[in-house]
Design a protein around this motif. Structure first.
Motif, PDB file in Angstrom:
ATOM      1  N   ARG A  78      19.519  -3.076  -5.756  1.00  9.97           N
ATOM      2  CA  ARG A  78      20.623  -2.102  -5.846  1.00  9.97           C
ATOM      3  C   ARG A  78      21.322  -1.937  -4.498  1.00  9.97           C
ATOM      4  NH1 ARG A  78      21.116   0.196 -10.579  1.00  9.97           N
ATOM      5  NH2 ARG A  78      19.328   0.231 -12.022  1.00  9.97           N
ATOM      6  N   GLN A  79      20.539  -1.861  -3.428  1.00  9.03           N
ATOM      7  CA  GLN A  79      21.150  -1.699  -2.111  1.00  9.03           C
ATOM      8  C   GLN A  79      21.928  -2.950  -1.702  1.00  9.03           C
ATOM      9  OE1 GLN A  79      21.249   1.171  -0.139  1.00  9.03           O
ATOM     10  NE2 GLN A  79      22.818  -0.130   0.814  1.00  9.03           N
ATOM     11  N   PHE A  80      21.361  -4.110  -1.994  1.00  9.42           N
ATOM     12  CA  PHE A  80      22.009  -5.369  -1.614  1.00  9.42           C
ATOM     13  C   PHE A  80      23.339  -5.532  -2.350  1.00  9.42           C
ATOM     14  CE2 PHE A  80      21.989 -10.140  -1.183  1.00  9.42           C
ATOM     15  CZ  PHE A  80      21.870 -10.185   0.195  1.00  9.42           C
ATOM     16  N   LEU A  81      23.362  -5.170  -3.632  1.00  9.91           N
ATOM     17  CA  LEU A  81      24.606  -5.252  -4.384  1.00  9.91           C
ATOM     18  C   LEU A  81      25.611  -4.224  -3.891  1.00  9.91           C
ATOM     19  CD1 LEU A  81      26.416  -6.332  -6.603  1.00  9.91           C
ATOM     20  CD2 LEU A  81      25.216  -4.860  -8.240  1.00  9.91           C
ATOM     21  N   THR A  82      25.138  -3.036  -3.566  1.00  7.47           N
ATOM     22  CA  THR A  82      26.042  -2.018  -3.015  1.00  7.47           C
ATOM     23  C   THR A  82      26.697  -2.526  -1.737  1.00  7.47           C
ATOM     24  OG1 THR A  82      24.748  -0.196  -3.943  1.00  7.47           O
ATOM     25  CG2 THR A  82      26.176   0.331  -2.069  1.00  7.47           C
ATOM     26  N   ASP A  83      25.909  -3.152  -0.882  1.00  9.66           N
ATOM     27  CA  ASP A  83      26.443  -3.722   0.361  1.00  9.66           C
ATOM     28  C   ASP A  83      27.421  -4.861   0.069  1.00  9.66           C
ATOM     29  OD1 ASP A  83      24.844  -1.935   1.698  1.00  9.66           O
ATOM     30  OD2 ASP A  83      23.269  -3.409   2.164  1.00  9.66           O
ATOM     31  N   ALA A  84      27.103  -5.688  -0.926  1.00 12.05           N
ATOM     32  CA  ALA A  84      27.987  -6.803  -1.280  1.00 12.05           C
ATOM     33  C   ALA A  84      29.312  -6.287  -1.828  1.00 12.05           C
ATOM     34  CB  ALA A  84      27.302  -7.709  -2.301  1.00 12.05           C
ATOM     35  N   ASP A  85      29.249  -5.262  -2.680  1.00 10.91           N
ATOM     36  CA  ASP A  85      30.481  -4.666  -3.209  1.00 10.91           C
ATOM     37  C   ASP A  85      31.346  -4.102  -2.084  1.00 10.91           C
ATOM     38  OD1 ASP A  85      30.238  -5.198  -5.921  1.00 10.91           O
ATOM     39  OD2 ASP A  85      29.082  -3.383  -6.318  1.00 10.91           O
ATOM     40  N   ALA A  86      30.702  -3.413  -1.139  1.00 15.07           N
ATOM     41  CA  ALA A  86      31.441  -2.834  -0.011  1.00 15.07           C
ATOM     42  C   ALA A  86      32.082  -3.929   0.826  1.00 15.07           C
ATOM     43  CB  ALA A  86      30.497  -1.982   0.842  1.00 15.07           C
ATOM     44  N   PHE A  87      31.343  -5.006   1.039  1.00 15.97           N
ATOM     45  CA  PHE A  87      31.889  -6.119   1.803  1.00 15.97           C
ATOM     46  C   PHE A  87      33.087  -6.737   1.084  1.00 15.97           C
ATOM     47  CE2 PHE A  87      31.908 -10.796   2.335  1.00 15.97           C
ATOM     48  CZ  PHE A  87      32.339 -10.843   3.650  1.00 15.97           C
ATOM     49  N   GLU A 114      10.500  -8.761  -0.838  1.00 17.00           N
ATOM     50  CA  GLU A 114      10.216  -9.094  -2.229  1.00 17.00           C
ATOM     51  C   GLU A 114      11.356  -8.583  -3.112  1.00 17.00           C
ATOM     52  OE1 GLU A 114       7.670 -10.563  -3.746  1.00 17.00           O
ATOM     53  OE2 GLU A 114       6.090 -10.708  -2.234  1.00 17.00           O
ATOM     54  N   PRO A 115      11.702  -9.284  -4.168  1.00 25.36           N
ATOM     55  CA  PRO A 115      12.710  -8.770  -5.097  1.00 25.36           C
ATOM     56  C   PRO A 115      12.211  -7.458  -5.732  1.00 25.36           C
ATOM     57  CG  PRO A 115      12.300 -11.098  -5.477  1.00 25.36           C
ATOM     58  CD  PRO A 115      11.237 -10.628  -4.543  1.00 25.36           C
ATOM     59  N   SER A 116      13.002  -6.421  -5.624  1.00 25.90           N
ATOM     60  CA  SER A 116      12.643  -5.127  -6.198  1.00 25.90           C
ATOM     61  C   SER A 116      13.915  -4.435  -6.654  1.00 25.90           C
ATOM     62  CB  SER A 116      11.924  -4.244  -5.174  1.00 25.90           C
ATOM     63  OG  SER A 116      12.808  -3.889  -4.114  1.00 25.90           O
ATOM     64  N   GLU A 117      13.781  -3.410  -7.456  1.00 26.68           N
ATOM     65  CA  GLU A 117      14.956  -2.691  -7.930  1.00 26.68           C
ATOM     66  C   GLU A 117      15.709  -2.044  -6.777  1.00 26.68           C
ATOM     67  OE1 GLU A 117      16.288   0.840 -11.065  1.00 26.68           O
ATOM     68  OE2 GLU A 117      14.155   0.335 -10.824  1.00 26.68           O
ATOM     69  N   ALA A 118      14.966  -1.382  -5.878  1.00 29.13           N
ATOM     70  CA  ALA A 118      15.620  -0.686  -4.770  1.00 29.13           C
ATOM     71  C   ALA A 118      16.380  -1.666  -3.872  1.00 29.13           C
ATOM     72  CB  ALA A 118      14.577   0.078  -3.954  1.00 29.13           C
ATOM     73  N   PHE A 119      15.723  -2.778  -3.547  1.00 29.98           N
ATOM     74  CA  PHE A 119      16.375  -3.774  -2.696  1.00 29.98           C
ATOM     75  C   PHE A 119      17.597  -4.366  -3.386  1.00 29.98           C
ATOM     76  CE2 PHE A 119      15.863  -8.247  -0.692  1.00 29.98           C
ATOM     77  CZ  PHE A 119      16.865  -7.968   0.236  1.00 29.98           C
ATOM     78  N   TRP A 172      15.607  -8.346 -11.122  1.00 31.69           N
ATOM     79  CA  TRP A 172      15.930  -8.022  -9.731  1.00 31.69           C
ATOM     80  C   TRP A 172      16.243  -9.265  -8.901  1.00 31.69           C
ATOM     81  CZ3 TRP A 172      16.539  -3.753 -11.686  1.00 31.69           C
ATOM     82  CH2 TRP A 172      15.552  -3.000 -12.318  1.00 31.69           C
ATOM     83  N   ALA A 173      15.449 -10.324  -9.041  1.00 36.37           N
ATOM     84  CA  ALA A 173      15.695 -11.538  -8.249  1.00 36.37           C
ATOM     85  C   ALA A 173      17.051 -12.152  -8.606  1.00 36.37           C
ATOM     86  CB  ALA A 173      14.580 -12.553  -8.476  1.00 36.37           C
ATOM     87  N   ASP A 174      17.402 -12.147  -9.882  1.00 38.78           N
ATOM     88  CA  ASP A 174      18.696 -12.689 -10.307  1.00 38.78           C
ATOM     89  C   ASP A 174      19.841 -11.848  -9.739  1.00 38.78           C
ATOM     90  OD1 ASP A 174      17.225 -14.513 -11.677  1.00 38.78           O
ATOM     91  OD2 ASP A 174      17.772 -13.809 -13.688  1.00 38.78           O
ATOM     92  N   ALA A 175      19.677 -10.520  -9.781  1.00 39.49           N
ATOM     93  CA  ALA A 175      20.717  -9.626  -9.244  1.00 39.49           C
ATOM     94  C   ALA A 175      20.917  -9.885  -7.759  1.00 39.49           C
ATOM     95  CB  ALA A 175      20.323  -8.172  -9.485  1.00 39.49           C
ATOM     96  N   LEU A 176      19.839 -10.086  -7.038  1.00 39.85           N
ATOM     97  CA  LEU A 176      19.932 -10.353  -5.601  1.00 39.85           C
ATOM     98  C   LEU A 176      20.679 -11.649  -5.318  1.00 39.85           C
ATOM     99  CD1 LEU A 176      16.340  -9.243  -4.579  1.00 39.85           C
ATOM    100  CD2 LEU A 176      18.454  -8.417  -3.501  1.00 39.85           C
ATOM    101  N   TYR A 177      20.370 -12.701  -6.099  1.00 36.80           N
ATOM    102  CA  TYR A 177      21.014 -13.983  -5.816  1.00 36.80           C
ATOM    103  C   TYR A 177      22.496 -13.950  -6.158  1.00 36.80           C
ATOM    104  CZ  TYR A 177      20.703 -18.775  -4.302  1.00 36.80           C
ATOM    105  OH  TYR A 177      20.844 -19.926  -3.558  1.00 36.80           O
ATOM    106  N   HIS A 178      22.847 -13.273  -7.235  1.00 31.76           N
ATOM    107  CA  HIS A 178      24.266 -13.120  -7.558  1.00 31.76           C
ATOM    108  C   HIS A 178      24.974 -12.333  -6.440  1.00 31.76           C
ATOM    109  CE1 HIS A 178      24.347 -15.004 -11.413  1.00 31.76           C
ATOM    110  NE2 HIS A 178      23.556 -14.138 -12.006  1.00 31.76           N
TER     111      HIS A 178
END
Length: 714
Positions: free
Chosen positions: A676-685, A669-674, A605-611
């Motif tokens: 997934r949402q952060f990546l969804t927002d990044a993709d939309a952006f 905190e890095p979590s699966e829900a956070f 999760w933390a790696d996904a968030l940073y990417h």
């Protein structure tokens, strides 16, 4: 031709190797811009040489550790793909030169088969983590730092937070207060300490060499062992976000720390705590197959009474020491220029297998250290090493000069390092033979101001330069004095004192040594003597050597050369290309989104968030570039996008919204829900930026293509 990768190569390394092969093919087909490819290959340890069409391969050896079989593998590969030479560096790597670009993936595959990597050996990454070669056997160490150095290396290898920084990042771990790994000149330097029975480290930040060297500042006199890796991660995240990215000469951690101050740096690091992958890191000890595991203990012979050979006696005194494990001995190998022929390396490996633990360490002064040698075997080890030319006395003494390759291979070098090193060592051997017993004065040489030879932390340092005399140019040496360690054990940065013609280098050292012999107090350290006499004293001492009215013809010829000297920039690796910079940047953002999705799939999760965070940053950069708004730090990019695009169709309606969204990475905190949402927002952006760019092109026409020219490696 398909790359042959064995089953012993990890999945991650296999993908890296195949990716390098694909990128090389695309580059040679003209599908990748040179600068983009240069950036890519550097983080895979492939570095362009001064000579066109060949590469230097930097082999990453954490804290310099290598086994006998690994040394044999490197020697064999040097014969197969390079020149048969192994060059040990000041960062405990081994480099191979004159490798064809097309051969680098297969070479890497064969290294990985032996458990050796090239990943992040160069480029804007966390470079090789260096550590005291004596770690684990140092009689003065409070505990073995080896597992800590390894864990730092392993934690940051392929870590998303350090894949696309503005500049390189260097970490060193010393074994004792002597700071033999030179932590004080690193971005992060660690010195082990015990407090109330608890292990920890003194932590130093923001050291660095180059044209403007800085001593590190002390961030903590004692930090508990489990906090070290999370703290370093926080520091790197801050450096990644706030560090300079446009002015390359100002893009190191030392400048950021100097600009914002230590207190603010530590505050920003603390802000990163919630977002860290781990808040504490328990370092697990590593198990080595060393001689102490044998039930049979070494004998208690008197090693000095084993022979009447004076060469052996000198070698014992300067190159051998008793380990903290009573009765066992370590043997240090002095290696001229750090260069070892492949045949010699293979023979050395056999000596190790017969007489020592399978744990060789490359040292920061470009030598090698063997450990767990029985005292009764020392005469045989000496004889075997002597037959290979590896029993030269004076390891890490004044007579043992540290140097970079200089103009032999490096694009950035200005004058010869190897030639002047040979000349100085020859002069000292003939005129100052007792210097093999002096471990106070350290001499270090670099081919330019960048400091690969670490001249700024030498008691006596030189770096390559040039001088103009009318219409003519001659090779020169900048003389630096007073660096290294003083009598109190404090690490110092040397002063630039004077620039002299290169051919007068031996005279300069001769003047300095004779002056020190004559005028220093008994037991006075050279750096203390320098401080007592002052910079002007030494300037006046060496000033006659800078007189250009007394030049002779040979002064216009560099060491190891016969032709007249000319300053020259290394040959570029290829022609420039025309590209759409905005489109290229958007492609980078799309690639980072893919990495984020992959990390999500793996449960990281933390790696996904940073990417995903980097998707926001890179997409915003592309949008700003489309309007010719200059970009620099990641923080500045997010801030400027907020100001420039707030209220634009498809983007955030109010200034501050975008900034808050991106920097929310530090608010949970890095979590699966956070994640997934952060990546969804990044993709939309990213989709919004691409839509905006398409509309811009439809309105204004095709973008102007930009020429990218070859930039120098570093």
């Amino acid at each position: 031709m398909a790359i042959d990768i064995t089953d012993r190569v990890s999945t991650a390394a296999r993908r890296d190797i195949l990716d390098l092969e694909r990128r090389i093919s695309s580059f040679q087909s003209g599908d990748i811009a040179d600068e983009a490819f240069r950036k890519f290959r550097l983080t895979r340890g492939v570095y362009g040489q001064r000579q066109p069409g060949v590469q230097m391969i930097r082999i990453k050896l954490p804290y310099g550790r290598i086994t006998a079989d690994q040394l044999i593998r490197i020697a064999d590969l040097s014969d197969k793909y390079a020149t048969g030479n192994l060059h040990a560096t000041t960062r405990q790597d081994i480099q191979l030169h004159f490798v064809k670009l097309a051969d680098s993936p297969q070479l890497w595959a064969e290294l990985e088969d032996a458990g050796i990597t090239l990943k992040e050996a160069c480029g804007n990454t966390v470079r090789n983590v260096t550590g005291s070669a004596r770690a684990g056997i140092d009689p003065t160490e409070p505990f073995d730092i080896t597992p800590y150095a390894y864990s730092i290396f392993d934690y940051f290898l392929r870590n998303p937070i350090c894949q696309d920084m503005g500049r390189k990042f260097k970490i060193a771990v010393s074994s004792s207060e002597a700071d033999s790994a030179y932590g004080y000149m690193h971005d992060v330097g660690l010195v082990p300490r015990m407090q109330d029975g608890k292990r920890g480290f003194k932590v130093m930040l923001g050291g660095g060499l180059g044209a403007q060297p800085f001593s590190a500042q002390t961030a903590s006199e004692f930090m508990e062992e489990e906090r070290i890796i999370p703290f370093i991660e926080g520091v790197i995240r801050v450096f990644d976000r706030y560090g300079e990215r446009q002015k390359r000469h100002k893009a190191r951690m030392k400048y950021l720390l100097n600009d914002i101050g230590l207190e603010e740096m530590l505050r920003l690091v603390e802000e990163e705590t919630l977002a860290l992958k781990v808040k504490e890191f328990d370092v697990q000890g590593l198990t080595f197959n060393v001689a102490t595991e044998s039930d049979e203990q070494p004998s208690t012979v008197n090693i000095e009474a084993q022979t009447e050979n004076p060469a052996y006696a000198t070698w014992l005194k300067t190159n051998v020491f008793e380990q903290k494990q009573a009765g066992w001995y370590a043997v240090q190998l002095r290696v001229l220029l750090g260069d070892m022929h492949s045949d010699t390396a293979r023979a050395l490996a056999e000596i190790v297998k017969q007489y020592a633990a399978d744990d060789i360490r490359v040292t920061v002064n470009q030598g090698y250290l063997l450990r767990f040698v029985r005292p009764e075997n020392l005469p045989a080890v000496f004889d075997a090493l002597d037959a290979l030319g590896l029993a030269e006395p004076g390891f890490d003494t004044t007579a043992d000069i540290t140097t970079c390759p200089g103009t032999d291979t490096c694009n950035l070098a200005i004058s010869s390092s190897y030639g002047i090193t040979r000349a100085l060592e020859t002069m000292m051997r003939e005129e100052f033979p007792d210097l093999v017993f002096n471990d106070d004065i350290k001499i270090k040489i670099s081919g330019c101001m960048n400091g690969c030879g670490q001249h700024s932390v030498a008691n006596i340092g030189y770096h390559g330069s040039s001088l103009k005399n009318g219409a003519y140019v001659l090779p020169a040496l900048q003389v630096l004095l007073g660096g290294g360690f003083n009598g109190k054990g404090e690490g110092l940065i040397a002063d630039k004192v004077i620039k002299i013609p290169s051919k007068r280098g031996p005279d300069s050292l001769r003047y300095l040594l004779r002056d020190f012999e004559t005028n220093a107090f008994d037991g006075e350290y050279f750096s203390d003597y320098y401080a007592r006499q002052g910079k002007n004293y030494f300037y006046q001492l060496l000033k006659p050597l800078a007189d250009l009215k007394t030049l002779v013809n040979t002064d216009y010829i560099d060491w190891d050369h016969t032709e007249a000297y000319v300053t020259e920039v290394g040959v570029g690796e290829c022609a420039s290309v025309l590209i759409d910079l905005v489109a290229t940047t958007l492609e980078e953002a799309t690639e980072k989104a893919g990495w984020s999705r992959e990390a999500l799939t793996d449960g990281r999760w933390a790696d996904a968030l940073y990417h995903a965070y980097n998707v926001f940053v890179t997409g915003a950069k592309a949008a700003l570039m489309s309007r010719d708004v200059p970009t620099n730090t990641q923080y500045g990019i997010i801030n400027d996008f907020d100001k420039t695009f707030a209220g634009e169709p498809g983007f955030h309606p109010t200034e501050g919204d975008f900034k808050a969204q991106v920097f929310s990475i530090n608010k949970q905190e890095p979590s699966e829900a956070f994640a997934r949402q952060f990546l969804t927002d990044a993709d939309a952006f990213l989709h919004s930026v691409q839509t905006y760019r398409d509309a811009q092109i439809e309105h204004d026409g095709l973008p102007e293509l930009h020429e990218l020219v070859q930039a120098k490696d570093s």
